[in-house]
Scaffold this motif. Structure first.
Motif, PDB file in Angstrom:
ATOM      1  N   ALA A  43      34.527  60.014  39.552  1.00 54.71           N
ATOM      2  CA  ALA A  43      35.159  61.052  38.735  1.00 54.71           C
ATOM      3  C   ALA A  43      34.946  60.788  37.247  1.00 54.71           C
ATOM      4  O   ALA A  43      34.692  61.717  36.471  1.00 54.71           O
ATOM      5  CB  ALA A  43      36.652  61.122  39.051  1.00 54.71           C
ATOM      6  N   LEU A  44      35.026  59.534  36.830  1.00 53.89           N
ATOM      7  CA  LEU A  44      34.813  59.204  35.418  1.00 53.89           C
ATOM      8  C   LEU A  44      33.379  59.513  34.995  1.00 53.89           C
ATOM      9  O   LEU A  44      33.141  59.994  33.878  1.00 53.89           O
ATOM     10  CB  LEU A  44      35.148  57.738  35.169  1.00 53.89           C
ATOM     11  CG  LEU A  44      36.618  57.331  35.379  1.00 53.89           C
ATOM     12  CD1 LEU A  44      36.787  55.835  35.152  1.00 53.89           C
ATOM     13  CD2 LEU A  44      37.540  58.114  34.465  1.00 53.89           C
ATOM     14  N   ARG A  45      32.424  59.243  35.877  1.00 57.48           N
ATOM     15  CA  ARG A  45      31.034  59.589  35.557  1.00 57.48           C
ATOM     16  C   ARG A  45      30.857  61.105  35.487  1.00 57.48           C
ATOM     17  O   ARG A  45      30.105  61.611  34.636  1.00 57.48           O
ATOM     18  CB  ARG A  45      30.097  58.986  36.613  1.00 57.48           C
ATOM     19  CG  ARG A  45      29.956  57.468  36.517  1.00 57.48           C
ATOM     20  CD  ARG A  45      28.815  56.963  37.381  1.00 57.48           C
ATOM     21  NE  ARG A  45      29.093  57.163  38.798  1.00 57.48           N
ATOM     22  CZ  ARG A  45      29.691  56.269  39.584  1.00 57.48           C
ATOM     23  NH1 ARG A  45      30.107  55.115  39.076  1.00 57.48           N
ATOM     24  NH2 ARG A  45      29.879  56.524  40.866  1.00 57.48           N
ATOM     25  N   LEU A  46      31.560  61.816  36.352  1.00 59.38           N
ATOM     26  CA  LEU A  46      31.470  63.276  36.357  1.00 59.38           C
ATOM     27  C   LEU A  46      31.982  63.861  35.047  1.00 59.38           C
ATOM     28  O   LEU A  46      31.391  64.791  34.489  1.00 59.38           O
ATOM     29  CB  LEU A  46      32.283  63.812  37.542  1.00 59.38           C
ATOM     30  CG  LEU A  46      32.236  65.323  37.818  1.00 59.38           C
ATOM     31  CD1 LEU A  46      30.836  65.760  38.214  1.00 59.38           C
ATOM     32  CD2 LEU A  46      33.230  65.680  38.919  1.00 59.38           C
ATOM     33  N   TYR A  47      33.093  63.317  34.543  1.00 60.92           N
ATOM     34  CA  TYR A  47      33.706  63.841  33.320  1.00 60.92           C
ATOM     35  C   TYR A  47      33.092  63.270  32.044  1.00 60.92           C
ATOM     36  O   TYR A  47      33.433  63.711  30.939  1.00 60.92           O
ATOM     37  CB  TYR A  47      35.211  63.537  33.316  1.00 60.92           C
ATOM     38  CG  TYR A  47      36.030  64.426  34.214  1.00 60.92           C
ATOM     39  CD1 TYR A  47      35.970  65.805  34.093  1.00 60.92           C
ATOM     40  CD2 TYR A  47      36.892  63.887  35.170  1.00 60.92           C
ATOM     41  CE1 TYR A  47      36.741  66.627  34.906  1.00 60.92           C
ATOM     42  CE2 TYR A  47      37.665  64.699  35.985  1.00 60.92           C
ATOM     43  CZ  TYR A  47      37.579  66.066  35.853  1.00 60.92           C
ATOM     44  OH  TYR A  47      38.338  66.880  36.654  1.00 60.92           O
TER      45      TYR A  47
END
Length: 240
Positions: A75-79
């Protein structure tokens, strides 16, 4: 490590998972410190799902739930393109190294919060992302175990989650405790993404920000009416 951290982990994950992991925690921390060149470590007494350690090379986040840790890293990579989420510096199974942030020490305006959420909601959801409706039971089961004031409003939440309307990629757990400050401004931590009503992410913020709800929803696809409806679900007093 503060006993309060262990108590919160036991409530969240259960003794079968936590106890053997906790017994080996000092060795895990020492191994990560060597791997990432950490020389100072200070426990942070917050959070329900992980052990947090402030270091000279960011914040270490360790959890007995390796699956959840992997999901958070994804999720952190996505955002990451939004630059409105904590930066992921490194990861191994069950542990993340994150940028150091500071607490919010000033009022947050509805306009500022709306722009933050609008940037997050602009990210396209990957195929297979779960829906808000599919997560309601899990969220309310956990709220029931914790004795949360709104845990009995599951039916109202399901009804709202199943309505037709715009659906976006949600942060999923956007409460005041998951807002921190970086030099670049307000950022979020601990995303648990799913797809659903954009008003979900704004409900708690509508209660703590200064300004008008219309300014909060302006940069997003949510409506003021839907934000108020979700806020009533999560209010200690539904009449507020």
């Amino acid at each position: 490590m503060p006993d309060s951290v262990l108590r919160r982990l036991l409530v969240r994950h259960g003794a079968d998972l936590v106890v053997p992991w906790w017994e080996t925690l000092p060795e895990r921390i020492a191994s990560l410190a060597e791997r990432w060149g950490v020389t100072t470590i200070e426990p942070i007494d917050r959070g329900n799902t992980a052990v947090l350690l402030r270091t000279d090379r960011g914040v270490l986040k360790l959890t007995p739930d390796e699956r959840r840790s992997g999901e958070e890293a994804a999720a952190l990579r996505l955002y990451a393109p939004t630059d409105r989420c904590v930066r992921l510096l490194d990861e191994v199974p069950g542990a993340l190294r994150l940028e150091a942030l500071r607490p919010v020490d000033r009022p947050i305006t509805t306009g500022e919060a709306g722009r933050l959420v609008g940037a997050l909601h602009a990210i396209e959801a990957p195929a297979g992302t779960p829906t808000l409706a599919s997560r309601i039971d899990r969220i309310f089961d956990h709220a029931t175990r914790r004795g949360t004031a709104w845990a009995h409003r599951r039916d109202q939440a399901l009804a709202l989650a199943r309505r037709r309307g715009p659906a976006v990629l949600l942060h999923g757990d956007l409460h005041p405790g998951n807002l921190l400050l970086a030099d670049r401004g307000l950022v979020v931590i601990d995303p648990t993404p799913f797809v659903g009503d954009p008003a979900w992410d704004l409900a708690d913020l509508s209660r703590i920000c200064t300004g008008d709800v219309d300014d909060l929803v302006g940069p997003t696809r949510a409506s003021s009416e839907d934000v108020r409806a979700w806020a009533r679900v999560f209010a200690a007093d539904p009449g507020t």
